[in-house]
Motif scaffolding. Structure first.
Motif, PDB file in Angstrom:
ATOM      1  N   LEU A  53      29.495 -91.264 -74.986  1.00  0.00           N
ATOM      2  CA  LEU A  53      29.925 -89.877 -74.770  1.00  0.00           C
ATOM      3  C   LEU A  53      30.208 -89.633 -73.291  1.00  0.00           C
ATOM      4  O   LEU A  53      31.175 -88.942 -72.941  1.00  0.00           O
ATOM      5  CB  LEU A  53      28.844 -88.924 -75.278  1.00  0.00           C
ATOM      6  N   CYS A  54      29.390 -90.205 -72.424  1.00  0.00           N
ATOM      7  CA  CYS A  54      29.633 -90.098 -70.984  1.00  0.00           C
ATOM      8  C   CYS A  54      30.999 -90.685 -70.618  1.00  0.00           C
ATOM      9  O   CYS A  54      31.773 -90.076 -69.870  1.00  0.00           O
ATOM     10  CB  CYS A  54      28.513 -90.810 -70.226  1.00  0.00           C
ATOM     11  N   ASP A  55      31.293 -91.864 -71.163  1.00  0.00           N
ATOM     12  CA  ASP A  55      32.588 -92.508 -70.903  1.00  0.00           C
ATOM     13  C   ASP A  55      33.747 -91.612 -71.330  1.00  0.00           C
ATOM     14  O   ASP A  55      34.761 -91.487 -70.620  1.00  0.00           O
ATOM     15  CB  ASP A  55      32.679 -93.842 -71.643  1.00  0.00           C
ATOM     16  N   LEU A  56      33.617 -91.006 -72.500  1.00  0.00           N
ATOM     17  CA  LEU A  56      34.698 -90.169 -73.027  1.00  0.00           C
ATOM     18  C   LEU A  56      34.881 -88.915 -72.176  1.00  0.00           C
ATOM     19  O   LEU A  56      36.017 -88.500 -71.914  1.00  0.00           O
ATOM     20  CB  LEU A  56      34.406 -89.790 -74.482  1.00  0.00           C
ATOM     21  N   TYR A  57      33.779 -88.317 -71.743  1.00  0.00           N
ATOM     22  CA  TYR A  57      33.901 -87.147 -70.864  1.00  0.00           C
ATOM     23  C   TYR A  57      34.561 -87.519 -69.539  1.00  0.00           C
ATOM     24  O   TYR A  57      35.356 -86.750 -68.992  1.00  0.00           O
ATOM     25  CB  TYR A  57      32.522 -86.532 -70.607  1.00  0.00           C
ATOM     26  N   LEU A  58      34.249 -88.703 -69.032  1.00  0.00           N
ATOM     27  CA  LEU A  58      34.871 -89.136 -67.779  1.00  0.00           C
ATOM     28  C   LEU A  58      36.376 -89.337 -67.947  1.00  0.00           C
ATOM     29  O   LEU A  58      37.153 -89.069 -67.021  1.00  0.00           O
ATOM     30  CB  LEU A  58      34.213 -90.427 -67.282  1.00  0.00           C
ATOM     31  N   LEU A  59      36.790 -89.799 -69.124  1.00  0.00           N
ATOM     32  CA  LEU A  59      38.226 -89.935 -69.387  1.00  0.00           C
ATOM     33  C   LEU A  59      38.940 -88.591 -69.285  1.00  0.00           C
ATOM     34  O   LEU A  59      40.109 -88.519 -68.917  1.00  0.00           O
ATOM     35  CB  LEU A  59      38.454 -90.538 -70.780  1.00  0.00           C
ATOM     36  N   HIS A  60      38.209 -87.519 -69.633  1.00  0.00           N
ATOM     37  CA  HIS A  60      38.772 -86.169 -69.573  1.00  0.00           C
ATOM     38  C   HIS A  60      38.444 -85.471 -68.247  1.00  0.00           C
ATOM     39  O   HIS A  60      38.734 -84.288 -68.087  1.00  0.00           O
ATOM     40  CB  HIS A  60      38.223 -85.330 -70.734  1.00  0.00           C
ATOM     41  N   HIS A  61      37.827 -86.214 -67.310  1.00  0.00           N
ATOM     42  CA  HIS A  61      37.433 -85.665 -66.008  1.00  0.00           C
ATOM     43  C   HIS A  61      36.473 -84.477 -66.152  1.00  0.00           C
ATOM     44  O   HIS A  61      36.478 -83.566 -65.313  1.00  0.00           O
ATOM     45  CB  HIS A  61      38.659 -85.247 -65.192  1.00  0.00           C
ATOM     46  N   GLU A  62      35.659 -84.516 -67.211  1.00  0.00           N
ATOM     47  CA  GLU A  62      34.638 -83.480 -67.396  1.00  0.00           C
ATOM     48  C   GLU A  62      33.331 -84.013 -66.801  1.00  0.00           C
ATOM     49  O   GLU A  62      32.425 -84.452 -67.507  1.00  0.00           O
ATOM     50  CB  GLU A  62      34.484 -83.139 -68.879  1.00  0.00           C
TER      51      GLU A  62
END
Length: 288
Positions: free
Chosen positions: A159-168
């Motif tokens: 989930l952390c990786d995915l949020y980083l992809l969205h710059h969140e």
């Protein structure tokens, strides 16, 4: 024992399959060969174990991309158990094997509509959404999954990786905080949380980044990435410090980190000056 040994009896093959199932060994090529050569003609003698064997053979055939064998097994299982969630799982795997991701998602969603606690299907669905580029849906599914399985560290990392992809970055930092609560002595978690806070910028975030880079370096003194993080965050804080005593503290910390970095490069037999200069030229403290 060769998997194509024609001298094996069907009972011996059945027992071998049973052992592999119990020990969770796939042995896909051997399973398909032994099924076709010996066990398939005697499948009617397997009794209640027949469908366990068919599922085992189906999985092995999908591993080997032998769709003919896989389809034959699935047809038999589907006729016997038309509403079985395990049959839908096999269909999802079959769709995925041929690149039909939309139908794979359909079958996985069907499973979850019938059984919301099916962990394997939920994880596979998340992976499928991610593979087709629908990271927003993957994030939604992961959040739903973590409501029930909050101790799953791999899920928090994903989930952390995915949020980083969205710059969140704030949400990514929250994921790392959850991981730090469960594993406070994991230097990699401290390092990654620090990198996220460093990327966010600002005095408060930079102070947090420095603290967690220091903790990562304390837990693992050979963590060069953490040491460079200490050096960079301390230098940034020193430049913006208004109070002389605080600036002195940051400069001292920066010098400490620099010395340890040079020591590690010298132990490795590299030129520390050129290595550090090169690292500063390329360094971008973001998520790996």
């Amino acid at each position: 024992m060769a998997p194509y040994d024609v001298n094996l009896t069907w009972q011996e093959v059945r027992d071998i399959f049973r052992t592999w199932r119990e020990e969770k060994e796939r042995r896909s090529r051997e399973v398909v060969d032994m099924w076709l050569l010996t066990l398939k003609p005697m499948a009617h003698k397997l009794g209640d174990e027949r469908f366990l064997v068919l599922e085992q053979v189906c999985l092995a055939a999908l591993d080997c991309h032998n769709l003919e064998v896989a389809d034959a097994c699935m047809i038999t299982i589907g006729r016997a158990f038309p509403k079985s969630l395990r049959a839908h799982r096999l269909l999802a795997m079959r769709c995925e094997a041929v690149g039909d991701k939309e139908n794979a998602i359909f079958h996985l969603e069907y499973i979850l509509n019938e059984d919301k606690t099916n962990v394997a299907a939920r994880k596979r669905l998340i992976a499928m959404h991610k593979s087709v580029g629908n990271t927003t849906k993957a994030i939604s599914e992961l959040n739903e999954y973590l409501k029930s399985f909050m101790s799953d560290q791999e899920a928090w990392q994903e989930l952390c990786d995915l949020y980083l992809l969205h710059h969140e970055f704030s949400r990514a930092a929250f994921c790392m905080e959850e991981l730090l609560l469960s594993s406070p002595h994991n230097h990699l978690y401290h390092e990654r949380f620090a990198e996220i806070k460093y990327t966010q910028g600002g005095a408060d975030n930079m102070e947090l980044a420095k603290a967690h880079f220091c903790q990562a370096a304390k837990l693992n003194p050979n963590n060069l990435r953490a040491l460079f993080g200490v050096l960079q965050s301390a230098n940034n804080l020193a430049q913006s410090a208004k109070v002389p005593s605080k600036k002195k503290e940051y400069v001292k910390l920066s010098a400490w980190a620099s010395k340890h970095i040079q020591d590690l490069y010298q132990v490795a037999g590299e030129n520390p000056a050129s290595a550090i200069e090169s690292m500063f030229g390329q360094m971008q403290l973001t998520s790996p």
